[in-house]
Scaffold this active site. Structure first.
Site, short mmCIF file in Angstrom:
data_model
loop_
_atom_site.label_atom_id
_atom_site.label_comp_id
_atom_site.label_asym_id
_atom_site.label_seq_id
_atom_site.Cartn_x
_atom_site.Cartn_y
_atom_site.Cartn_z
N TYR A 242 -1.56 -12.44 -3.00
CA TYR A 242 -1.01 -11.67 -4.12
C TYR A 242 0.50 -11.50 -4.07
O TYR A 242 1.08 -10.80 -4.90
CB TYR A 242 -1.72 -10.32 -4.27
N LYS B 173 -8.03 -6.04 12.21
CA LYS B 173 -9.26 -5.66 11.51
C LYS B 173 -10.49 -5.69 12.41
O LYS B 173 -11.43 -4.94 12.19
CB LYS B 173 -9.47 -6.54 10.29
N SER C 274 0.80 -1.22 0.00
CA SER C 274 0.00 0.00 0.00
C SER C 274 0.85 1.28 0.00
O SER C 274 0.50 2.23 -0.72
CB SER C 274 -0.96 0.00 1.20
N GLU D 142 -22.50 0.89 8.08
CA GLU D 142 -23.57 -0.04 8.45
C GLU D 142 -23.66 -1.26 7.54
O GLU D 142 -24.04 -2.34 7.96
CB GLU D 142 -24.91 0.68 8.50
P1 NAP Z 1 -6.53 -15.23 8.85
O1 NAP Z 1 -7.61 -14.44 9.47
O2 NAP Z 1 -5.34 -15.60 9.66
O3 NAP Z 1 -7.21 -16.58 8.29
C1 NAP Z 1 -6.47 -17.59 7.68
C2 NAP Z 1 -7.40 -18.72 7.21
O4 NAP Z 1 -6.60 -19.62 6.49
C3 NAP Z 1 -8.03 -19.50 8.36
O5 NAP Z 1 -9.27 -19.98 7.94
C4 NAP Z 1 -7.05 -20.65 8.57
O6 NAP Z 1 -7.69 -21.83 9.02
C5 NAP Z 1 -6.57 -20.89 7.17
N1 NAP Z 1 -5.20 -21.40 7.18
C6 NAP Z 1 -4.11 -20.81 7.72
N2 NAP Z 1 -3.02 -21.57 7.50
C7 NAP Z 1 -3.44 -22.67 6.84
C8 NAP Z 1 -2.80 -23.84 6.36
N3 NAP Z 1 -1.49 -24.03 6.53
N4 NAP Z 1 -3.54 -24.78 5.71
C9 NAP Z 1 -4.86 -24.61 5.53
N5 NAP Z 1 -5.54 -23.52 5.98
C10 NAP Z 1 -4.82 -22.57 6.63
O7 NAP Z 1 -5.94 -14.51 7.56
P2 NAP Z 1 -6.70 -13.47 6.61
O8 NAP Z 1 -6.55 -12.10 7.16
O9 NAP Z 1 -8.05 -13.98 6.35
O10 NAP Z 1 -5.80 -13.52 5.27
C11 NAP Z 1 -5.79 -14.65 4.43
C12 NAP Z 1 -4.94 -14.35 3.21
O11 NAP Z 1 -5.63 -13.42 2.37
C13 NAP Z 1 -3.60 -13.65 3.52
O12 NAP Z 1 -2.62 -14.62 3.79
C14 NAP Z 1 -3.32 -12.86 2.26
O13 NAP Z 1 -2.48 -13.58 1.42
C15 NAP Z 1 -4.66 -12.71 1.61
N6 NAP Z 1 -5.06 -11.28 1.50
C16 NAP Z 1 -5.15 -10.73 0.29
C17 NAP Z 1 -5.50 -9.41 0.15
C18 NAP Z 1 -5.58 -8.79 -1.24
O14 NAP Z 1 -5.78 -7.57 -1.34
N7 NAP Z 1 -5.46 -9.57 -2.27
C19 NAP Z 1 -5.80 -8.62 1.24
C20 NAP Z 1 -5.71 -9.21 2.50
C21 NAP Z 1 -5.33 -10.55 2.62
P3 NAP Z 1 -7.99 -22.14 10.57
O15 NAP Z 1 -9.38 -21.65 10.83
O16 NAP Z 1 -7.88 -23.64 10.65
O17 NAP Z 1 -6.93 -21.44 11.37
#
Ligand code: NAP
Length: 463
Positions: free
Chosen positions: A412, A269, A222, A281
Site C-alpha cells: 500500500y 508477528k 498506523s 483461537e
Molecule cells: P515476508 O514475511 O518477508 O514475506 C515476503 C514474501 O515475498 C516471501 O514469500 C518472499 O519469498 C517474497 N519475496 C520477497 N522479495 C521478493 C522478490 N524480490 N521477488 C519475489 N518474491 C519476493 O513479508 P510479509 O510480512 O509477508 O509482507 C509482505 C508485504 O505485504 C509487505 O511488503 C507489505 O507491502 C505488505 N503488507 C501490507 C499490509 C496492508 O495492510 N496492506 C500489511 C502488512 C504487509 P521467499 O519465500 O522466496 O523469501
C-alpha cells in the site's frame, strides 16, 4: 471533572463503589440500570420478561447516548460493553474503569440480590459462561482495571481515584521509556510530543501510550490513523512507533508504561507469541502470527486482524479460482482468508519450497511463479514486497494480466503500485492494499476500544 464510567459483570461492585466515588469526589452518580427503570417506569426483570432482551438493549442504547458528558460517576449494566455504539458514547471523554472479581465472589454477591437469569444454566456456570463470552468486550472497554474480590468499596474507590488522577506509571518508568523511544527513528515532531506526554511539566498523567512494534516500522501509517481516531472519539491515548531490533526491549517498555495495546509488524508477528498469555483461537493460532496485542487486567492477548483485512474486500468472490503470490507472514493470513472464502487457491512463490510449506498448512495447491499462465486465475493477490517504495517492479508481466481478473495488491505504499497501474490498464478490477490496511486497522480499533468505526471514517482519516 472528567466522567468516570464503571463497567464489569454483575456483582463486581459497580453500584456500591460508584456511590462511594460520588461522595468522595462530590460528583453526581448515575446507575444506568436505575435510570432505565425510572425512564420506563418498569423494572428491568419486567422489561426482559414482557418485551425481551432486544427491547431492553435498545432502551439501554438510548440511555447511554443521553448521559452527561462530565462531572459524573456512571455505573453501567453488565452487558453494556457488548454494543459498539454504547462504547462510542461511554468512552468519549471518560475514564472507563473495569471492575473484576472471581466467580465464587460474584456468585456469593448475586445470591444476596437475585436477578433474572441470562441463560438456562446454574448460577455459577452462567457467570463463568457470560464472563468468558464478554471478556474481549470488557477488556476493550477498560482504561483501568480493579479487582474487587477482596476489596471493600471504600478501598476500591481510593484505588480508582489514584489511577484516574495519577495514571499507571512512575516517573522512573516514563524516563526509561523516553530513553527507549529516542533510540528509534521517530519523526522529530513525534518525539517532541512524546517527551511532553511522558515527562512534560503540564502532562496529563492519565494519557495512555500505545503503538506499532516492529523493525523497521518508521514507515507505518498506523500512528497517523490511530491518533486521528483518538481525537475524533475523544480518547485519552497517544499512538507512537516502538521501533527496535530487540522485541525483548519493546515488550519491557510496553509493560513498564502499561500500554493499552500494540500493533505488531515485521519481523515480530511470530516471535511476539511467546510473550503473550493467550492467543485468539481462530486466527492467530491457525495463522501462526499475531498483529494485535491487547493488554488488560494483567494479561496480554494476541489476535490476527490481517486476514480480516484481506477477507473483507473479497467477500463477493466466494469460491473463486485464486493465485496468491508470496509465502511469508502476510501470505499466511491471506491464505487463511481465501480458504475461509472457499476459494480454489494456488500459492506461487520465489522459493517454491516455502509455497509448499504454506500450501500444506491450509490445504492449497502450490507452484513456481510462471505457473500463473497455466492456472488462469480469477483473482490474484500479491503478498510480496514487490512494488513497495522505492521498488518499482511489478510481480506480474503485462501479458499475465487479463480483463477477467481481479487484482488485489497488498502493498500500500504507494497506494497505486506498478501492479495496480498495469492491471488497470488491462481493464482488471483492482483492489488497493489501502483497503486491507483500513480493514485490519478497523478490526484492531474494535479489539482495543470496543468501537466499530465506519469504513468511510477510516478512509477519511487514513493519511
Ligand atoms: P515476508 O514475511 O518477508 O514475506 C515476503 C514474501 O515475498 C516471501 O514469500 C518472499 O519469498 C517474497 N519475496 C520477497 N522479495 C521478493 C522478490 N524480490 N521477488 C519475489 N518474491 C519476493 O513479508 P510479509 O510480512 O509477508 O509482507 C509482505 C508485504 O505485504 C509487505 O511488503 C507489505 O507491502 C505488505 N503488507 C501490507 C499490509 C496492508 O495492510 N496492506 C500489511 C502488512 C504487509 P521467499 O519465500 O522466496 O523469501
Amino acid at each position: 471533572m472528567k466522567r468516570i464510567v464503571l463497567t464489569g459483570f454483575r456483582g463486581t461492585g459497580k453500584t456500591e463503589i460508584g456511590r462511594v466515588l460520588s461522595s468522595r469526589l462530590n460528583a453526581a452518580f448515575i446507575d444506568t440500570d436505575e435510570l432505565i427503570e425510572t425512564r420506563t417506569g418498569r423494572s428491568i426483570p419486567d422489561i426482559f420478561h414482557y418485551e425481551g432482551e432486544e427491547r431492553f438493549r435498545s432502551i439501554e442504547r438510548e440511555v447511554m447516548a443521553s448521559l452527561p458528558p462530565k462531572d459524573v460517576i456512571i455505573s453501567t449494566g453488565g452487558g453494556v460493553v457488548c454494543d459498539p455504539k454504547n462504547m462510542e458514547h461511554l468512552r468519549r471523554g471518560s475514564s472507563v474503569v473495569l471492575l473484576v472479581a472471581d466467580i465464587d465472589t460474584i456468585e456469593k454477591r448475586l445470591l444476596k440480590k437475585p436477578r433474572p437469569p441470562l441463560t438456562g444454566l446454574p448460577l455459577h456456570e452462567e457467570i463463568a459462561e457470560m464472563m468468558d463470552r464478554r471478556r474481549q468486550n470488557y477488556y476493550a472497554a477498560s482504561d483501568f482495571c480493579i479487582d474487587t474480590t477482596e476489596t471493600s468499596p471504600e478501598v476500591a474507590a481510593e484505588k480508582i481515584i489514584a489511577l484516574t488522577h495519577n495514571g499507571v506509571s512512575s516517573q522512573v518508568q516514563r524516563n526509561t521509556a523516553l530513553a527507549f523511544f529516542k533510540t528509534g527513528r521517530l519523526p522529530p515532531v513525534a518525539l517532541i510530543n512524546l517527551t511532553e506526554i511522558l515527562t512534560g511539566p503540564d502532562r496529563d498523567p492519565t494519557t495512555r501510550i500505545m503503538g506499532v512494534a516492529g523493525y523497521p516500522c518508521a514507515h507505518s501509517r498506523s500512528p497517523g490513523l490511530f491518533n486521528a481516531l483518538f481525537d475524533y472519539y475523544q480518547l485519552n491515548y497517544h499512538y507512537t512507533w516502538f521501533e527496535d531490533p530487540e522485541l525483548d526491549e519493546i515488550m519491557d517498555v510496553a509493560r513498564a508504561i502499561d500500554v493499552k495495546g500494540l500493533s505488531v509488524t515485521i519481523p515480530f508477528k511470530r516471535d511476539v507469541i511467546k510473550y503473550l498469555d493467550e492467543i485468539d483461537e481462530h486466527a492467530a493460532r491457525e495463522i501462526g502470527a499475531v498483529n494485535t496485542v491487547v493488554f488488560a487486567c494483567g494479561t496480554a492477548i494476541g489476535y490476527n486482524t490481517d486476514w480480516l483485512g484481506v477477507r473483507k474486500p473479497l467477500v463477493s468472490m466466494k469460491g473463486a479460482k485464486a493465485v496468491l503470490l508470496g509465502a511469508g507472514g502476510v501470505a499466511a493470513g491471506a491464505a487463511y482468508a481465501l480458504t475461509d472464502l472457499d476459494m480454489d487457491v494456488t500459492i506461487l512463490n520465489r522459493t517454491p519450497e516455502n509455497a509448499k510449506k504454506l500450501a500444506e498448512r491450509f490445504g492449497c495447491k502450490w507452484g513456481s511463479w510462471d505457473e500463473i499462465d497455466r492456472i488462469k486465475p480469477e483473482l490474484v493477490v500479491n503478498a510480496t514486497p514487490l512494488g513497495m517504495q522505492p521498488d518499482t517492479r511489478s510481480p506480474l508481466r503485462e501479458d499475465q494480466l487479463n480483463e477477467n481478473m481481479t487484482v488485489f495488491d497488498l502493498v500500500y505504499t504507494p497506494p497505486v503500485t506498478p501492479l495496480i497501474e498495469a492491471a488497470r490498464a488491462k481493464g482488471c478490477r483492482t483492489i488497493s492494499g489501502i483497503e486491507m490496511f483500513i480493514e485490519q486497522a478497523r478490526e484492531q480499533f474494535y479489539l482495543f476500544f470496543g468501537i466499530d468505526v465506519p469504513a468511510e471514517k477510516m478512509r477519511e482519516l487514513t493519511v
